[in-house]
Design a protein around this motif. Structure first.
Motif, short mmCIF file in Angstrom:
data_model
loop_
_atom_site.label_atom_id
_atom_site.label_comp_id
_atom_site.label_asym_id
_atom_site.label_seq_id
_atom_site.Cartn_x
_atom_site.Cartn_y
_atom_site.Cartn_z
N GLY A 158 0.81 -1.21 0.00
CA GLY A 158 0.00 0.00 0.00
C GLY A 158 0.84 1.26 0.00
O GLY A 158 0.57 2.20 -0.75
N ASN A 159 1.87 1.31 0.84
CA ASN A 159 2.75 2.47 0.90
C ASN A 159 3.46 2.72 -0.42
O ASN A 159 3.54 3.85 -0.90
N ILE A 160 3.99 1.66 -1.00
CA ILE A 160 4.76 1.80 -2.24
C ILE A 160 3.86 2.19 -3.41
O ILE A 160 4.18 3.09 -4.19
N THR A 161 2.70 1.53 -3.55
CA THR A 161 1.83 1.82 -4.69
C THR A 161 1.14 3.17 -4.56
O THR A 161 0.90 3.84 -5.57
N ILE A 162 0.84 3.60 -3.34
CA ILE A 162 0.22 4.92 -3.19
C ILE A 162 1.24 6.01 -3.51
O ILE A 162 0.90 7.07 -4.06
N THR A 163 2.52 5.76 -3.18
CA THR A 163 3.57 6.71 -3.54
C THR A 163 3.73 6.77 -5.06
O THR A 163 3.87 7.86 -5.65
N LEU A 164 3.69 5.62 -5.69
CA LEU A 164 3.72 5.55 -7.16
C LEU A 164 2.56 6.32 -7.76
O LEU A 164 2.72 7.11 -8.71
N ALA A 165 1.36 6.12 -7.21
CA ALA A 165 0.16 6.80 -7.73
C ALA A 165 0.27 8.31 -7.56
O ALA A 165 -0.14 9.07 -8.45
N VAL A 166 0.81 8.75 -6.42
CA VAL A 166 0.96 10.19 -6.18
C VAL A 166 1.91 10.80 -7.21
O VAL A 166 1.62 11.84 -7.82
N ASN A 167 3.07 10.17 -7.42
CA ASN A 167 4.06 10.73 -8.35
C ASN A 167 3.58 10.71 -9.80
O ASN A 167 3.85 11.64 -10.56
N PHE A 168 2.87 9.65 -10.17
CA PHE A 168 2.34 9.63 -11.54
C PHE A 168 1.16 10.58 -11.67
O PHE A 168 0.95 11.19 -12.72
#
Length: 541
Positions: A158-168
C-alpha cells in the motif's frame, strides 16, 4: 503455526538468543522494562527510545519531530487540495456537487474513526513497523506470524503503490496544467507520448527521493512550510475564482443540493462510487505511523497528530471544493477532461496565465506530497525488512547514519515504483489500478489490528495513553464497516458499461500481490519468518 519454532525450553532459549547475534538478520533486543501478556506498561518518565527498546528494537533514527511537525507531515501525506484535485473526475461522474461536497464531508467523519482506532493502538505499540507490528502483538500466539505477515505485506504494498500513484498523478496534473494554454480551442499545446510521460514521472520520482534522503534532517521544516503554503494557495484560488467568475456563479442550492450522475450506475450506488475521490485523499491516514521512531514522544504525539490532521484536512478540503462547485462549467465537458481542476480554474479566471498561476500552489504541494509519501514508504519498507520479511533483508534494513535515513530501503521502494510504472506502456487503465490497489491495501492493513483489538476485548488498550473508552469501541465498529465498504468499492469501475479503457484492474493487481506474498510465505516465510522481536515467551510457542 507453532511447527516452525523449537518446542523444548532449551531450544526456545537458543532460538530467541540467536535473534540477537550479529549477522543473524534480526535486530538487537534489549531487556524488557515491564511486559505483561505481550503488552508494554508505560510511564511518563520512560523515554521514547527506552520504550522502543522494550518493544524489541535498537533505536537507529534521530527523533527530530514534534507533535505539530508530525501533524504537518500527516497533512502533507494526504495533501488534501492536491489529492482532491487529481481525482475530482470520480464525484463529477458519480453525482456532481452533492457527491463532491457531502461525499467529502461524510468520508472525513468516517476517517476520524479510523484515525482514533489506529491512534489508540499506536499509543501502545509506537514502532515504525506500524500496523503489522500491532497485528503481531495483538493476535493470539498461534496466529501471530501469519497475521503480521499478511498485514505487513498489505501495508508495504500500500505504501509503495500509493507513492507511485501520487508521483504519476503529479505527472498527469503537470501536463493538465500546461494544457491550460491551447493551440486552438479545446486543444492543449502539449500532447505527450507515453515515453515523455514516463520520463516526467522518473524526474519527479528522482526529485522526491533525492530530497527525502539528502534533506532528511530538514524535512520537518519543509512540512511546516507546506501547511502555510497550502492555505495561502487555497485562499488565493478561492478568492480569485469567486471574485472573477468569468463563467458565472451557481446558486448555493445548486452547490449543496444538485445531483446528476453520468456513471450509468443506479443513483445510490453512483454516489458511493463517487466516494473514491474522498477515499483516495484520506487513505494515507495510517502511513504516519511509520514515522514513530523519529518522533520525540510517539505514544501521544502520533495519535494526536493523526486525529487532529483529519479535522485540518476536512476544513482545507471544504475550503477548496465549495468555491470550485460555485464556478463549475458544464459537467459533461469536464468529464471528458483528464484533469478537470485546471479547466475549472481557467473557466473561472478567463485566461491561461491566471489559471497556471493559481495551479502552481497545487503543483508545489504535489511534489511535497510525493516527498512525504516517499519518506513514509521507505520507513515502512525498512521496518518490514528489519524483521526479515523481505528478500535480501540484511541490505534493506541498514541505516545510513550520515544521512540519518534508511537509504537502501528507500532505493528499493523507488526501484519497485519505477518498474511498476512501466506497466503504463502496456495499458493506461492497468496503471490507474495502482491508486486503487494502494487504497485497498492500506485500508485492509488498517482493518487488521483494529479488528483483532476489538474482537479480543481491547485488552491491550487498558491504561493506554490514548484510550477513547466507549467512543473508541464505536470508532472501531465504524472503521471496520468503512473497510468492508471501501475495499469492494475501489474494485468497481467508475462507469458502465465497462470497456477496455474504463475497466478497473485494481482487484487483479491486488490479487496478484496477495498471491505473490502468499507464495513467498509458503516457500520461505513459514520456516524462516519469526515475526517482530518480542519479549513475550508465548511468541515462540
Amino acid at each position: 503455526m507453532s511447527g516452525a519454532f523449537p518446542q523444548d525450553s532449551a531450544a526456545q532459549e537458543a532460538f530467541a538468543s540467536s535473534r540477537d547475534l550479529p549477522g543473524s538478520g534480526f535486530p538487537e533486543r534489549k531487556d524488557a522494562m515491564n511486559i505483561q501478556g505481550g503488552r508494554v506498561s508505560q510511564s511518563d518518565d520512560v523515554s521514547a527510545d527506552q520504550l522502543l527498546e522494550s518493544l524489541g528494537y535498537t533505536p537507529e533514527l534521530a527523533r527530530n519531530r514534534s507533535t505539530l511537525q508530525v501533524a504537518f507531515m500527516s497533512f502533507v501525506l494526504a495533501s488534501i487540495p492536491y489529492g482532491l484535485a487529481t481525482t475530482l473526475s470520480y464525484p463529477l461522474i458519480g453525482g456532481g456537487p452533492v457527491d463532491i461536497i457531502w461525499g467529502w464531508f461524510a468520508v472525513s467523519l468516517i476517517i476520524v474513526c479510523v484515525a482514533v482506532s489506529l491512534g489508540e493502538i499506536t499509543s501502545v505499540y509506537p514502532t515504525a513497523g506500524g500496523v503489522y507490528y500491532q497485528a503481531f502483538m495483538l493476535s493470539p500466539p498461534a496466529w501471530r506470524r501469519i497475521a503480521s505477515w499478511i498485514c505487513g505485506w498489505l501495508y508495504t504494498v500500500g505504501n509503495i503503490t500509493i507513492t507511485l500513484a501520487v508521483n504519476f498523478g503529479t505527472t498527469l496534473f503537470f501536463v493538465g496544467c500546461i494544457n491550460v494554454f491551447e493551440s486552438e480551442p479545446g486543444v492543449g499545446i502539449f500532447s505527450p507520448t507515453d515515453w515523455q510521460l514516463y520520463l516526467i514521472f522518473l524526474g519527479i520520482t528522482f526529485l522526491c527521493n533525492a530530497v527525502s534522503s539528502l534533506g532528511n534532517r530538514h524535512l520537518p521544516l519543509l512540512d511546516t512550510a507546506a501547511i502555510f503554503w497550502t492555505f495561502i494557495g487555497v485562499l488565493a484560488i478561492m478568492v480569485t475564482i469567486l471574485v472573477v467568475a468569468r463563467g458565472g456563479r451557481h446558486s448555493a442550492e445548486y452547490v449543496f443540493t444538485h445531483f446528476e450522475t453520468h456513471s450509468g450506475w443506479p443513483k445510490g450506488w453512483s454516489f458511493m462510487v463517487g466516494l473514491l475521490h474522498a477515499g483516495y485523499a484520506t487513505s494515507s491516514t495510517g502511513m504516519i505511523i511509520s514515522m514513530c521512531e523519529e518522533v520525540r514522544n510517539p505514544s501521544t504525539q502520533v495519535p494526536k497528530a493523526m486525529v487532529a490532521t483529519i479535522f485540518i484536512n476536512t476544513f482545507a478540503g471544504l475550503l477548496f471544493l465549495i468555491p470550485l462547485c460555485f464556478v463549475l462549467p458544464n459537467i459533461e465537458d469536464l468529464i471528458s477532461s483528464a484533469q478537470p481542476v485546471p479547466v475549472i480554474i481557467k473557466s473561472a479566471v478567463g485566461n491561461s496565465g491566471g489559471a497556471i498561476a493559481l495551479c502552481l500552489p497545487l503543483l508545489v504541494l504535489a511534489v511535497l506530497c510525493g516527498i512525504s509519501c516517499t519518506t513514509a514508504a521507505s520507513r515502512c519498507t525498512w521496518a518490514f525488512a528489519r524483521d526479515g520479511a523481505i528478500p535480501g533483508s540484511r541490505w534493506w534494513r541498514q541505516v545510513n547514519h550520515r544521512l540519518d535515513a534508511p537509504l537502501n530501503a528507500m532505493m528499493l521502494s523507488m526501484v519497485v515504483q519505477i518498474l511498476l510504472g512501466l506497466i503504463y506502456f502496456g495499458s493506461q487503465a492497468a496503471f490507474n489500478a495502482f491508486s486503487g490497489v494502494g487504497v485497498i491495501s492500506l485500508t485492509a492493513s488498517y482493518a487488521v489490528p483494529i479488528a483483532i483489538s476489538l474482537f479480543t476485548g481491547r485488552k491491550a488498550l487498558k491504561g493506554a495513553k490514548f484510550n477513547m473508552g466507549i467512543f473508541g469501541v464505536f470508532a472501531n465498529v465504524v472503521a471496520l464497516a468503512w473497510s468492508a465498504l471501501a475495499m469492494p468499492l475501489f474494485c468497481m469501475p467508475s462507469v458502465i458499461p465497462v470497456t477496455a479503457e474504463t475497466v478497473n484492474y485494481a482487484p487483479v493487481v491486488f490479487v496478484a500481490a496477495t498471491v505473490i506474498s502468499a507464495a513467498w510465505y509458503i516457500a520461505w516465510g513459514h520456516k524462516n519468518y519469526a515475526g517482530p522481536p518480542t519479549h513475550d515467551e508465548e511468541a515462540y510457542n
